[in-house]
Write a protein that holds these residues in place. Structure first.
Motif: not given
Length: 418
Positions: A238, A241-242, A244-249
């Motif tokens: 997890k 995943a967290l 990864k999502e922050a980097k996408k932002k």
């Protein structure tokens, strides 16, 4: 002084010689010539080894040395020797000493102790005074003295406002803030991963949630404040995943994982061997697979040994009473090399960590300073207690089959060979 390295496969994506077998001539600490064949001369030191590979010098971003205060665990001089023989040309040293590294003079002490060493020592200074999490330390002064980042080793910053202020303040001088991913309220008195194994063994559990809540909080703060945040030693699927999502932002977030979290699970706890007591705790097979995938995909930026020598009086005791921590410098490469392909992780030892922590990386190109690691990625060995170079012997890899061999380093115009 001239050193000739013969028949070395160069592993460096930034070098024009990447994946090529070459001779390398080093003169006065610089890469003078790289060619298919360079004649030997009497005054050359010759390095000619089986299946020799060279890469940019490895950088370990989380090393604990006992000195000052806990010299019985490891002195700075001994730790530097261990690092060199383990393939590292640079190490970042944590602030968990006595006294805590939380002032300009403390930072200068560490740097001065490592002067003239083949290893470049870079202090990570405490984020808060005495690492108590109450008041911020003098970050700017410590950076001016040589600190490359700020964090309270293995201690979360529980005060949300303090973390917010630290992220805001550090932007004034491009400082890197570290935040250990653990919520102490959720973790409680846990000593092992909360799950099937902790239940079977009667060990108080630390749920993955303790890591996730802290990371989520830090990411919300980072999104609000801006700045640079590094989360050391994540351990769960997890968490990957967290981040990864922050980097996408587009957040300026990086993270590391330890070699032991990439290779070991909480199944090891059935022996009640305290060498497997780590912080964060060893997790599940599913977590290990996700961490390995995070390395391959680039979500996880850095692999660290998280080298933390603990003396026998505090380690060879009942599991619940033992201190967390493992010696990891000697096994960092050979452990990860046992489960991942070299091309999938070598940047996590070299260019990525140096870029994040602001350390100069010297590509293997003619004219550059020679800062290289020498190794063989193919050999296999049973790692035993006699292979441990550290003063403390708290390795979780004793009697495990590992892949690879470190031959040594060339750094600061010094050749160190095993």
């Amino acid at each position: 002084m001239s050193t000739l390295i013969k028949n070395a496969t160069i592993i460096d994506a930034e070098s024009p010689f990447h994946n090529q077998k070459k001779d390398i001539l080093i003169r006065d600490g610089k890469l003078e010539k790289i060619a298919n064949s360079i004649p030997k001369k009497e005054n050359y030191t010759i390095v000619e080894l089986e299946n020799l590979h060279v890469s940019c010098g490895w950088f370990d971003t989380s090393v604990s040395l006992g000195e000052p205060g806990y010299e019985e665990r490891e002195t700075i001089n001994k730790g530097l020797i261990v690092a060199a023989k383990s393939g590292f040309t640079s190490i970042a040293v944590n602030a968990n000493t006595n006294p805590i590294i939380d002032s300009k003079s403390d930072v200068e002490y560490l740097i001065n102790k490592a002067s003239n060493s083949p290893i470049n020592l870079h202090p990570i200074a405490a984020l808060t005074q005495k690492s108590k999490g109450i008041e911020m330390a003098e970050l700017y002064d410590m950076q001016q003295s040589g600190a490359i980042a700020f964090g309270d080793y293995n201690k979360p910053i529980e005060n949300d406002k303090l973390m917010k202020i630290a992220l805001l303040y550090a932007q004034n001088f491009n400082g890197l803030v570290l935040s250990f991913p653990k919520n102490n309220t959720i973790a409680g008195e846990g000593i092992a991963n909360e799950g099937i194994n902790s239940t079977k063994l009667g060990l108080k559990g630390i749920p993955s949630l303790a890591e996730h809540i802290q990371i989520a909080r830090d990411l919300f703060l980072l999104e609000y404040t801006g700045g640079k945040l590094h989360i050391p030693t994540i351990s769960t699927a997890k968490s990957v995943a967290l981040i990864k999502e922050a980097k996408k932002k587009g957040l300026n977030i990086t993270c590391s994982v330890t070699a032991h979290h990439l290779t070991l699970t909480d199944d090891e706890l059935h022996s009640f061997d305290s060498n497997f007591k780590t912080n964060p705790p060893l997790r599940t097979k599913e977590d290990v697979k996700a961490l390995q995938k995070g390395i391959k995909s680039g979500v996880i930026d850095i692999i660290t040994s998280d080298h933390n020598p603990i003396d026998i009086e505090h380690k060879k005791v009942e599991f619940s009473e033992a201190k967390d921590g493992v010696t990891g410098l000697e096994t960092a490469f050979i452990a990860v090399n046992s489960v991942l392909a070299l091309e999938d992780f070598i940047n996590c030892f070299t260019t990525k960590p140096k870029g994040i922590f602001g350390i100069k990386n010297y590509s293997i190109t003619e004219g550059n300073i020679a800062d290289i690691t020498l190794f063989n990625p193919k050999t296999t060995t049973i790692f035993t207690k006699t292979n441990i170079l550290s003063t403390s012997k708290n390795s979780p890899f004793i009697n495990k089959r590992l892949k690879g061999e470190v031959y040594g380093i060339f750094s600061n115009n010094q050749l160190i060979k095993n």
